[in-house]
Design an enzyme around this catalytic site. Structure first.
Site, PDB file in Angstrom:
ATOM      1  N   ASP A 174      21.856  97.924  51.800  1.00 54.57           N
ATOM      2  CA  ASP A 174      21.270  96.595  51.931  1.00 54.57           C
ATOM      3  C   ASP A 174      19.787  96.764  51.638  1.00 54.57           C
ATOM      4  O   ASP A 174      19.125  97.578  52.284  1.00 54.57           O
ATOM      5  CB  ASP A 174      21.488  96.042  53.344  1.00 54.57           C
ATOM      6  CG  ASP A 174      21.107  94.570  53.465  1.00 54.57           C
ATOM      7  OD1 ASP A 174      19.978  94.213  53.047  1.00 54.57           O
ATOM      8  OD2 ASP A 174      21.928  93.783  53.975  1.00 54.57           O
ATOM      9  N   ALA A 234      34.099  88.561  50.592  1.00 53.12           N
ATOM     10  CA  ALA A 234      32.849  87.822  50.388  1.00 53.12           C
ATOM     11  C   ALA A 234      32.974  86.794  49.262  1.00 53.12           C
ATOM     12  O   ALA A 234      33.095  85.595  49.512  1.00 53.12           O
ATOM     13  CB  ALA A 234      31.709  88.796  50.111  1.00 53.12           C
ATOM     14  N   ARG A 235      32.964  87.278  48.009  1.00 54.00           N
ATOM     15  CA  ARG A 235      32.978  86.374  46.854  1.00 54.00           C
ATOM     16  C   ARG A 235      33.740  87.036  45.727  1.00 54.00           C
ATOM     17  O   ARG A 235      33.506  88.206  45.409  1.00 54.00           O
ATOM     18  CB  ARG A 235      31.543  86.062  46.402  1.00 54.00           C
ATOM     19  CG  ARG A 235      30.759  85.236  47.396  1.00 54.00           C
ATOM     20  CD  ARG A 235      29.267  85.459  47.269  1.00 54.00           C
ATOM     21  NE  ARG A 235      28.531  84.684  48.259  1.00 54.00           N
ATOM     22  CZ  ARG A 235      28.340  85.058  49.516  1.00 54.00           C
ATOM     23  NH1 ARG A 235      28.815  86.225  49.926  1.00 54.00           N
ATOM     24  NH2 ARG A 235      27.672  84.296  50.354  1.00 54.00           N
ATOM     25  N   GLU A 264      41.502  79.078  43.920  1.00 47.47           N
ATOM     26  CA  GLU A 264      42.272  79.186  45.160  1.00 47.47           C
ATOM     27  C   GLU A 264      43.127  77.941  45.374  1.00 47.47           C
ATOM     28  O   GLU A 264      42.574  76.834  45.454  1.00 47.47           O
ATOM     29  CB  GLU A 264      41.326  79.394  46.350  1.00 47.47           C
ATOM     30  CG  GLU A 264      40.562  80.697  46.264  1.00 47.47           C
ATOM     31  CD  GLU A 264      39.675  80.965  47.479  1.00 47.47           C
ATOM     32  OE1 GLU A 264      39.113  82.072  47.573  1.00 47.47           O
ATOM     33  OE2 GLU A 264      39.536  80.068  48.328  1.00 47.47           O
ATOM     34  N   HIS A 282      42.064  83.356  51.901  1.00 45.98           N
ATOM     35  CA  HIS A 282      40.745  82.924  52.363  1.00 45.98           C
ATOM     36  C   HIS A 282      40.774  82.571  53.853  1.00 45.98           C
ATOM     37  O   HIS A 282      40.391  81.468  54.255  1.00 45.98           O
ATOM     38  CB  HIS A 282      40.224  81.738  51.548  1.00 45.98           C
ATOM     39  CG  HIS A 282      38.720  81.738  51.437  1.00 45.98           C
ATOM     40  ND1 HIS A 282      38.051  81.466  50.270  1.00 45.98           N
ATOM     41  CD2 HIS A 282      37.749  81.982  52.367  1.00 45.98           C
ATOM     42  CE1 HIS A 282      36.738  81.536  50.478  1.00 45.98           C
ATOM     43  NE2 HIS A 282      36.540  81.849  51.746  1.00 45.98           N
ATOM     44  N   GLY A 284      39.351  84.629  56.280  1.00 43.17           N
ATOM     45  CA  GLY A 284      38.393  85.450  57.005  1.00 43.17           C
ATOM     46  C   GLY A 284      37.794  84.746  58.214  1.00 43.17           C
ATOM     47  O   GLY A 284      37.793  85.271  59.325  1.00 43.17           O
TER      48      GLY A 284
END
Length: 310
Positions: A174, A234-235, A264, A282, A284
């Site tokens: 990060d 995430a993406r 989706e 999806h 999460g």
């Protein structure tokens, strides 16, 4: 009183008491079809007259914002803003708020679950038994594995904490290097190149690169350890799908476990249906606890923005 558009699927599929409370307070609530991810045409029909928007993951285009002439604030029930036309919103001086960290526990726990599913071949065993076979493919334990965490915000930091508690060594990337609640001897800050070369598991918890290119493409997949597990909660845009499919075909990547897709639900199952892919829909942040936390924060943020509070 405000006219408020509510589009997260977790809030349109069933009535949520916090949204219903807005109704009882006199606000007008507008929703798309229950449980549906609205497309641009749906949104164009819904936004006229809306002053506030409690938004989910649906793609919001500048055209939609142009049609929302009364809109003053958008509040997301999550952390990302990739689906929002930020420049257009700034130009219109429309307030944007996010529910930072509200769904971190739910997403992090799913990521840990996917690690276990991949290392122990759980979907393969389940499917085989249901088909009348008895599959036994040797697995691996998370204890002693090197788990690479890309992005150490609220979600990534919680994944790191949970994985470390299970005995994994954390390789973290990060640029901000925030504080992570992991013992110093269990976490090592690295560059992505070093992580890919060393990690047994790589899990993505970061925004998409600003230039729109995937974070991981063919060269990055080739740099990973053979048989490594790649997770993405995430993406979908973080990975180059064509390069990923080839790496899965070659067996270089042992498993891709993902909760996110470009479309989706995915109409094309070339990736989602691959035998080395574990796919979830999806989910999460789709726990009752995460939905409640995110809804509470997002509504409070929205009402503050509409009433001119910082």
């Amino acid at each position: 009183m405000e006219r408020i558009l509510v589009t997260p699927r977790s809030l349109t599929s069933t009535a949520h008491p916090l949204v219903e409370r807005l109704r009882t307070e006199g606000h007008e609530i507008v929703m798309p079809a229950p449980g549906k991810l609205p497309d641009e045409e749906d949104l164009l029909a819904l936004v006229p007259g809306v002053t506030g928007w409690l938004a989910g993951v649906e793609k919001i285009s500048p055209r939609v914002i142009a049609a929302a002439g009364s809109l003053r604030a958008i509040s997301r029930n999550g952390t990302g803003t990739d689906n929002l036309p930020i420049d257009t919103l700034l130009a219109r001086e429309i307030a944007v708020r996010i529910a930072a960290g509200a769904n971190a526990a739910g997403v992090a726990e799913l990521a840990i679950g996917l690690i276990f599913a991949a290392l122990r071949q759980i979907p393969l065993c389940d499917a085989g038994i249901k088909q009348g076979t008895w599959p036994r493919r040797i697995g691996a334990e998370i204890r002693g594995r090197r788990v690479g965490v890309v992005g150490c915000g609220a979600i990534g930091a919680e994944v790191a904490r949970l994985a470390a508690a299970l005995g994994a060594e954390i390789l973290a990337y990060d640029p901000q290097r925030p504080a992570v609640n992991v013992e110093a001897n269990s976490l090592r800050w690295v560059e992505i190149s070093e992580m890919l070369a060393e990690a047994d598991v790589v899990t993505l918890h970061c925004p998409a690169p600003a230039d729109g290119r995937p974070l991981l493409g063919a060269s990055e997949f080739a740099a990973m350890r053979r048989g490594a597990v790649l997770l993405n909660t995430a993406r979908s845009s973080l990975v180059d799908e064509a390069g990923l499919r080839q790496a899965l075909e070659d067996g270089h990547i042992g498993c891709y476990a993902t909760d996110v897709f470009e479309e989706e639900p995915p109409a094309n199952l070339a990736l989602a249906g691959h035998p080395r892919v574990i796919a979830t829909s999806h989910i999460g942040g789709f726990t009752q606890e995460s939905v409640d936390r995110a809804t509470e924060v997002a509504i409070a943020n929205l009402m503050d923005a509409l009433q001119g509070r910082a």
